[in-house]
Design a protein around this motif. Structure first.
Motif, PDB file in Angstrom:
ATOM      1  N   GLU A  91      -7.723   5.780  -8.269  1.00 28.09           N
ATOM      2  CA  GLU A  91      -6.456   5.575  -7.892  1.00 28.09           C
ATOM      3  C   GLU A  91      -5.828   7.037  -7.917  1.00 28.09           C
ATOM      4  O   GLU A  91      -6.022   7.421  -8.698  1.00 28.09           O
ATOM      5  CB  GLU A  91      -5.885   4.383  -8.442  1.00 28.09           C
ATOM      6  CG  GLU A  91      -6.063   2.898  -8.346  1.00 28.09           C
ATOM      7  CD  GLU A  91      -5.505   2.015  -9.090  1.00 28.09           C
ATOM      8  OE1 GLU A  91      -5.526   0.762  -8.783  1.00 28.09           O
ATOM      9  OE2 GLU A  91      -4.622   2.366  -9.914  1.00 28.09           O
ATOM     10  N   ILE A 134      -2.886   5.452  -3.614  1.00 27.36           N
ATOM     11  CA  ILE A 134      -4.072   5.335  -2.892  1.00 27.36           C
ATOM     12  C   ILE A 134      -5.001   5.062  -3.556  1.00 27.36           C
ATOM     13  O   ILE A 134      -5.648   5.172  -4.730  1.00 27.36           O
ATOM     14  CB  ILE A 134      -4.449   6.838  -2.411  1.00 27.36           C
ATOM     15  CG1 ILE A 134      -3.419   7.563  -1.160  1.00 27.36           C
ATOM     16  CG2 ILE A 134      -5.720   6.694  -1.581  1.00 27.36           C
ATOM     17  CD1 ILE A 134      -3.759   8.716  -0.696  1.00 27.36           C
ATOM     18  N   ASP A 157      -9.067   4.416  -3.615  1.00 32.16           N
ATOM     19  CA  ASP A 157      -9.998   5.209  -3.022  1.00 32.16           C
ATOM     20  C   ASP A 157     -11.592   4.651  -3.675  1.00 32.16           C
ATOM     21  O   ASP A 157     -12.059   5.323  -4.632  1.00 32.16           O
ATOM     22  CB  ASP A 157      -9.807   6.728  -3.388  1.00 32.16           C
ATOM     23  CG  ASP A 157     -10.821   7.665  -2.468  1.00 32.16           C
ATOM     24  OD1 ASP A 157     -11.652   7.444  -1.454  1.00 32.16           O
ATOM     25  OD2 ASP A 157     -11.177   8.909  -2.940  1.00 32.16           O
ATOM     26  N   TYR A 193      -1.163  -2.963   1.700  1.00 27.94           N
ATOM     27  CA  TYR A 193      -2.215  -1.937   1.852  1.00 27.94           C
ATOM     28  C   TYR A 193      -2.329  -1.477   3.442  1.00 27.94           C
ATOM     29  O   TYR A 193      -1.915  -2.219   4.477  1.00 27.94           O
ATOM     30  CB  TYR A 193      -3.650  -2.697   1.764  1.00 27.94           C
ATOM     31  CG  TYR A 193      -4.094  -3.081   0.536  1.00 27.94           C
ATOM     32  CD1 TYR A 193      -3.022  -2.840  -0.728  1.00 27.94           C
ATOM     33  CD2 TYR A 193      -5.191  -3.866   0.128  1.00 27.94           C
ATOM     34  CE1 TYR A 193      -3.515  -3.115  -1.901  1.00 27.94           C
ATOM     35  CE2 TYR A 193      -5.571  -4.534  -0.920  1.00 27.94           C
ATOM     36  CZ  TYR A 193      -4.677  -4.070  -2.241  1.00 27.94           C
ATOM     37  OH  TYR A 193      -5.007  -4.566  -3.330  1.00 27.94           O
ATOM     38  N   HIS A 214      -9.108   4.975   6.006  1.00 29.65           N
ATOM     39  CA  HIS A 214     -10.253   5.514   6.347  1.00 29.65           C
ATOM     40  C   HIS A 214     -11.361   4.419   6.017  1.00 29.65           C
ATOM     41  O   HIS A 214     -11.160   3.667   5.168  1.00 29.65           O
ATOM     42  CB  HIS A 214     -10.577   6.886   5.357  1.00 29.65           C
ATOM     43  CG  HIS A 214     -11.896   7.111   5.600  1.00 29.65           C
ATOM     44  ND1 HIS A 214     -12.271   7.940   6.577  1.00 29.65           N
ATOM     45  CD2 HIS A 214     -12.987   7.152   4.720  1.00 29.65           C
ATOM     46  CE1 HIS A 214     -13.739   8.354   6.450  1.00 29.65           C
ATOM     47  NE2 HIS A 214     -14.227   7.800   5.201  1.00 29.65           N
ATOM     48  N   ASP A 235     -15.329   4.206   5.670  1.00 34.19           N
ATOM     49  CA  ASP A 235     -16.669   4.961   5.719  1.00 34.19           C
ATOM     50  C   ASP A 235     -17.731   4.511   6.484  1.00 34.19           C
ATOM     51  O   ASP A 235     -18.150   3.450   6.648  1.00 34.19           O
ATOM     52  CB  ASP A 235     -17.125   5.066   4.254  1.00 34.19           C
ATOM     53  CG  ASP A 235     -18.277   6.056   3.810  1.00 34.19           C
ATOM     54  OD1 ASP A 235     -19.680   5.697   4.225  1.00 34.19           O
ATOM     55  OD2 ASP A 235     -18.171   7.267   3.533  1.00 34.19           O
ATOM     56  N   ARG A 278     -10.452   2.960   2.227  1.00 33.36           N
ATOM     57  CA  ARG A 278      -9.504   3.829   1.589  1.00 33.36           C
ATOM     58  C   ARG A 278      -8.183   3.243   2.129  1.00 33.36           C
ATOM     59  O   ARG A 278      -7.797   2.930   3.376  1.00 33.36           O
ATOM     60  CB  ARG A 278      -9.680   5.502   1.903  1.00 33.36           C
ATOM     61  CG  ARG A 278      -8.859   6.038   1.062  1.00 33.36           C
ATOM     62  CD  ARG A 278      -9.023   7.716   1.654  1.00 33.36           C
ATOM     63  NE  ARG A 278      -8.169   8.693   0.895  1.00 33.36           N
ATOM     64  CZ  ARG A 278      -8.299   9.309  -0.080  1.00 33.36           C
ATOM     65  NH1 ARG A 278      -9.358   9.019  -0.852  1.00 33.36           N
ATOM     66  NH2 ARG A 278      -7.206  10.192  -0.774  1.00 33.36           N
ATOM     67  N   THR A 279      -7.325   3.127   1.241  1.00 30.29           N
ATOM     68  CA  THR A 279      -5.904   2.608   1.640  1.00 30.29           C
ATOM     69  C   THR A 279      -4.662   3.056   0.747  1.00 30.29           C
ATOM     70  O   THR A 279      -5.002   3.785  -0.100  1.00 30.29           O
ATOM     71  CB  THR A 279      -5.654   1.110   1.353  1.00 30.29           C
ATOM     72  OG1 THR A 279      -5.548   0.710  -0.080  1.00 30.29           O
ATOM     73  CG2 THR A 279      -6.832   0.311   2.318  1.00 30.29           C
ATOM     74  N   GLU A 286      -1.250  12.205   3.335  1.00 30.24           N
ATOM     75  CA  GLU A 286      -1.457  12.106   2.045  1.00 30.24           C
ATOM     76  C   GLU A 286      -0.395  12.761   1.014  1.00 30.24           C
ATOM     77  O   GLU A 286      -0.749  12.868  -0.047  1.00 30.24           O
ATOM     78  CB  GLU A 286      -2.766  12.015   1.746  1.00 30.24           C
ATOM     79  CG  GLU A 286      -3.613  10.978   2.643  1.00 30.24           C
ATOM     80  CD  GLU A 286      -5.027  10.931   1.913  1.00 30.24           C
ATOM     81  OE1 GLU A 286      -5.240  11.448   0.795  1.00 30.24           O
ATOM     82  OE2 GLU A 286      -5.657   9.808   2.493  1.00 30.24           O
TER      83      GLU A 286
END
Length: 462
Positions: free
Chosen positions: A123, A170, A172, A194, A198, A200, A323-324, A427
């Protein structure tokens, strides 16, 4: 005018002391200088620990309204010595002497991040104030702990009757199945939203990631009652938990052998290496029981830009490689239903207690209305009882006037925006003090920008 001697006051007395000085500044020409010292319980580390902070303020009334700048230090004796010199010492000079940043309550502050390691990834905190992570606030590369600023600047930073800051972070997760899947947990008090930034491509080639949330409705229908469904699910979790504990015991022996602490996060690569030494039969049993357990739950697809408003009492687990950005109530409160790794923050799961509280109905995505203001598109993506969040699209050259009586947190998703001299890129996050409002947000980039804006709600009188 001469410096005011340092007053030894309590933290509770500080707002009234500052308010009195502010009134004086509005009634007199020139600058009011005020120095105070107060105890602050270091609740982010040890509730029994108390530190003493000292603050120095310059308050003046200008054509633009009340101006407040301050510094805060954990070295009250040095500040006292500097002010006892017999000459007028300015704020900038004091800041240099104490190596302490100047906090301008009429400008936006940068929020410096703290990375928190997790078994499933990490995080990234922006407004953390607790034992696991204390974030920093400031500008021009000079920062102080966020709780110091909150304590010293009182209502001028947060707004009247606001006593905490929304937690911005975030999430991750690792881009690996199982290893990057979060706890399946629910909350009674904490509220979360959230925003997916991204997914993946290696994990999710079609661009849709997932969150495990609520329960499989088709499987639910195969049981005569919800009580029977819960009973069967809890039995499946209990069977899995038994095998999980056996495997974790094997991995703990590896930790001990390598001198790694029982609650220290280890990499997925090292965990895989240790798992290779676990018996194939036990590993196969773990996989079978995990699949059986997960058949009771539901996966909801997620793509970049999606917003997930997490209802209270609904179990959820963000999946690997998604990712949020998350805004949440700043409390540490959860009940863990299950997890496909060892839980490092507690010695037990909360399955039975959680299942007594849980909702079984499917997750339903929220719908958002689009509003137009100052040439920008705005959607209120969450409206909790303690805070709200807007997602705003700001075209090139557009300006958005931010108003209100309490602080705002800004997080850029794409592009960049500027407030005064503070530039915020993807970010990055800014905290806009209550005293700095109204303020003008501008997009000076060649592309449109998307920014999230969160603000608290004043608690209603009981």
């Amino acid at each position: 005018m001469p410096e005011t001697p340092i007053d030894a006051i309590t933290l509770e007395q500080l707002p009234a002391r500052l308010a009195t000085a502010s009134v004086a500044a509005q009634q007199a020409a020139g600058t009011i200088r005020l120095a105070v010292t107060f105890p602050l319980t270091a609740y982010w580390s040890d509730p029994a620990t108390e530190i003493h902070l000292a603050s120095f303020y310059e308050i003046e009334n200008s054509a633009d309204g009340l101006q407040l700048r301050a510094l805060v230090t954990d070295q009250p004796e040095l500040l006292q010595r500097a002010l006892a010199s017999g000459r007028t010492v300015g704020l900038m000079e004091l800041g240099q002497m104490l190596q302490t940043p100047i906090l301008d309550c009429n400008s936006a502050f940068d929020l410096q991040t703290v990375a928190i390691a997790k078994p499933w990834g990490k995080e990234i905190w922006y407004t953390g104030i607790e034992q696991r992570g204390v974030c920093q606030i400031g500008s021009a590369g000079s920062y102080c702990p966020l709780p110091w600023a909150v304590a010293a600047l009182s209502d001028f930073l947060l707004g009247q009757d606001i006593d905490s800051i929304v937690l911005l972070k975030i999430l991750d997760p690792l881009p690996e199945p199982v290893y990057g899947d979060l706890y399946f947990e629910l909350h009674e008090i904490k509220q979360e939203v959230y925003i997916v930034t991204h997914v993946d491509a290696g994990c999710w080639p079609n661009g849709n990631g997932a969150i495990r949330i609520s329960f499989d409705q088709n499987k639910r229908k195969t049981y005569q009652s919800d009580a029977e469904f819960k009973k069967a699910y809890m039995a499946a979790v209990a069977h899995y938990h038994q095998v999980r504990e056996q495997i974790d015991a094997e991995l703990d022996r590896q930790r001990q052998h390598h001198g790694i602490g029982a609650t220290e996060v280890v990499s997925a690569a090292l965990t895989r290496q240790w798992l290779a030494a676990v018996s194939p039969a036990l590993r196969a049993n773990e996989l079978t029981l995990r699949q059986t357990m997960d058949e009771f739950t539901a996966l909801y697809p997620l793509a970049v830009g999606d917003v997930i408003v997490i209802p209270q009492l609904l179990p959820h687990a963000l999946q690997h490689g998604v990712r949020t950005i998350e805004f949440q109530t700043p409390v540490y409160e959860r009940q863990i239903v299950s997890f496909a790794q060892k839980v490092l923050t507690q010695s037990h799961w909360d399955t039975e207690a959680a299942m007594q509280l849980t909702q079984l109905d499917p997750y339903v995505a929220a719908e958002f209305d689009i509003e137009h203001m100052d040439g920008c598109e705005s959607s209120q993506i969450v409206d909790f009882n303690d805070f709200s969040v807007w997602r705003v699209t700001v075209p090139t050259g557009a300006q958005l006037r931010l108003q209100g009586t309490s602080y705002k947190i800004l997080m850029v998703i794409t592009g960049a925006v500027q407030i005064g001299g503070a530039l915020c890129r993807p970010e990055q996050a800014l905290l806009l003090p209550a005293l700095a409002l109204p303020a003008l947000l501008e997009n000076i980039q060649a592309i449109e920008s998307v920014v999230l804006i969160a603000e608290p709600k004043v608690p209603k009188a009981s």
